[in-house]
Design an enzyme around this catalytic site. Structure first.
Site, PDB file in Angstrom:
ATOM      1  N   ARG A   1       0.849  -1.188   0.000  1.00 44.75           N
ATOM      2  CA  ARG A   1       0.000   0.000   0.000  1.00 44.75           C
ATOM      3  C   ARG A   1       0.888   1.242   0.000  1.00 44.75           C
ATOM      4  NH1 ARG A   1      -2.923  -2.949  -1.771  1.00 44.75           N
ATOM      5  NH2 ARG A   1      -4.918  -3.759  -0.968  1.00 44.75           N
TER       6      ARG A   1
ATOM      7  N   ARG B   1      -2.990  26.823  -6.676  1.00 43.18           N
ATOM      8  CA  ARG B   1      -2.591  25.471  -6.278  1.00 43.18           C
ATOM      9  C   ARG B   1      -2.009  24.768  -7.500  1.00 43.18           C
ATOM     10  NH1 ARG B   1      -1.837  25.389  -0.909  1.00 43.18           N
ATOM     11  NH2 ARG B   1      -3.677  26.137   0.233  1.00 43.18           N
TER      12      ARG B   1
ATOM     13  N   LEU C   1      -0.319  24.540   7.747  1.00 44.38           N
ATOM     14  CA  LEU C   1       0.219  23.262   8.199  1.00 44.38           C
ATOM     15  C   LEU C   1       0.365  23.208   9.713  1.00 44.38           C
ATOM     16  CD1 LEU C   1       3.067  22.883   5.566  1.00 44.38           C
ATOM     17  CD2 LEU C   1       0.872  21.683   5.571  1.00 44.38           C
TER      18      LEU C   1
ATOM     19  N   PRO D   1      -8.238   9.277   2.539  1.00 46.32           N
ATOM     20  CA  PRO D   1      -7.665   8.215   3.354  1.00 46.32           C
ATOM     21  C   PRO D   1      -7.186   6.999   2.574  1.00 46.32           C
ATOM     22  CG  PRO D   1     -10.047   8.312   3.639  1.00 46.32           C
ATOM     23  CD  PRO D   1      -9.655   9.527   2.859  1.00 46.32           C
ATOM     24  N   GLY D   2      -7.505   6.919   1.293  1.00 41.85           N
ATOM     25  CA  GLY D   2      -6.957   5.832   0.487  1.00 41.85           C
ATOM     26  C   GLY D   2      -5.530   6.082   0.051  1.00 41.85           C
TER      27      GLY D   2
ATOM     28  N   GLU E   1      -3.163  12.437   5.909  1.00 43.55           N
ATOM     29  CA  GLU E   1      -3.376  13.851   6.229  1.00 43.55           C
ATOM     30  C   GLU E   1      -4.677  14.056   6.995  1.00 43.55           C
ATOM     31  OE1 GLU E   1      -3.490  18.233   4.082  1.00 43.55           O
ATOM     32  OE2 GLU E   1      -4.256  16.506   2.995  1.00 43.55           O
TER      33      GLU E   1
ATOM     34  N   GLU F   1       1.259  33.115  -1.503  1.00 42.40           N
ATOM     35  CA  GLU F   1       0.486  33.990  -0.605  1.00 42.40           C
ATOM     36  C   GLU F   1       0.563  35.464  -0.987  1.00 42.40           C
ATOM     37  OE1 GLU F   1       2.457  32.817   2.946  1.00 42.40           O
ATOM     38  OE2 GLU F   1       0.973  31.275   3.429  1.00 42.40           O
TER      39      GLU F   1
END
Length: 203
Positions: A41, A68, A82, A119-120, A124, A150
């Site tokens: 995985r 982004r 973060l 979640p796969g 995070e 920014e």
């Protein structure tokens, strides 16, 4: 059966770090599956983040627009950042980001929603806070110097019902922004009385 996510850790028989970066690492784990088969995985280990739904007295959401690069878009987002200061409480991280990115402080804080963003493929975690009773920070008091994406970020105050419509119409794509806006709208029905405190533990 109670519908609630639960901790679980299947056996990891091997782990290989493919890439190590400042914000995230890429790892391959060999995980023992049901039936005793081991499967690889690949996933991203991430430091995590916080985001803030900042609502003013007129129930307008403070939103910023940021480039982004991975998706090649200018996205409307919440003030966010973060979890990169070790030991810093998440509410303090959120307050710092609200001050730096949007030049505001808030007197009232609640935990709004906790997200596992994808979640796969990554661990995070993002905690989205609700911040109210806002006041602007005088420019001379805010020592934050914008850099990179920014620089020149516009700030827009969007009425909460309009923000919900924008999310449902596919005009806003940033995941914590969509989740935070919808959660804030749902919580507003009961006057935000059912929300967890800002220092609520993460499950």
């Amino acid at each position: 059966m109670r519908v609630e996510d639960a901790p679980e850790a299947w056996e990891v028989v091997s782990s290989t770090e493919r890439f190590k970066g400042r914000v995230f690492d890429v790892v391959t784990d060999g995980v023992r599956m049901p039936g005793d088969e081991v499967a690889d995985r690949d996933y991203v280990r991430h430091v995590g983040a916080v985001a803030v739904v900042a609502l003013d007295a007129d129930d307008r959401v403070l939103m910023i627009r940021q480039y982004r690069h991975p998706v090649r878009r200018l996205l409307w987002e919440l003030p966010a950042g973060l979890r990169d200061v070790e030991g810093e409480p998440l509410a303090e991280t959120a307050a710092r980001e609200l001050a730096e990115e949007a030049g505001h402080r808030a007197a009232t804080w609640h935990t709004l929603v906790d997200l596992l963003t994808s979640p796969g493929m990554t661990d995070e975690r993002i905690r989205v806070f609700l911040a109210r009773d806002l006041t602007p920070i005088p420019e001379e008091e805010n020592g934050f110097v914008p850099r990179h994406e920014e620089i020149g970020m516009p700030v827009e105050w969007v009425p909460l019902p309009d923000a919900v419509e924008h999310a449902l119409m596919g005009m806003i794509h940033n995941a914590p922004a969509v989740a935070g806006i919808l959660a804030a709208y749902a919580a507003s029905v009961e006057g935000f009385t059912g929300l967890r405190p800002a220092d609520a533990p993460e499950a």
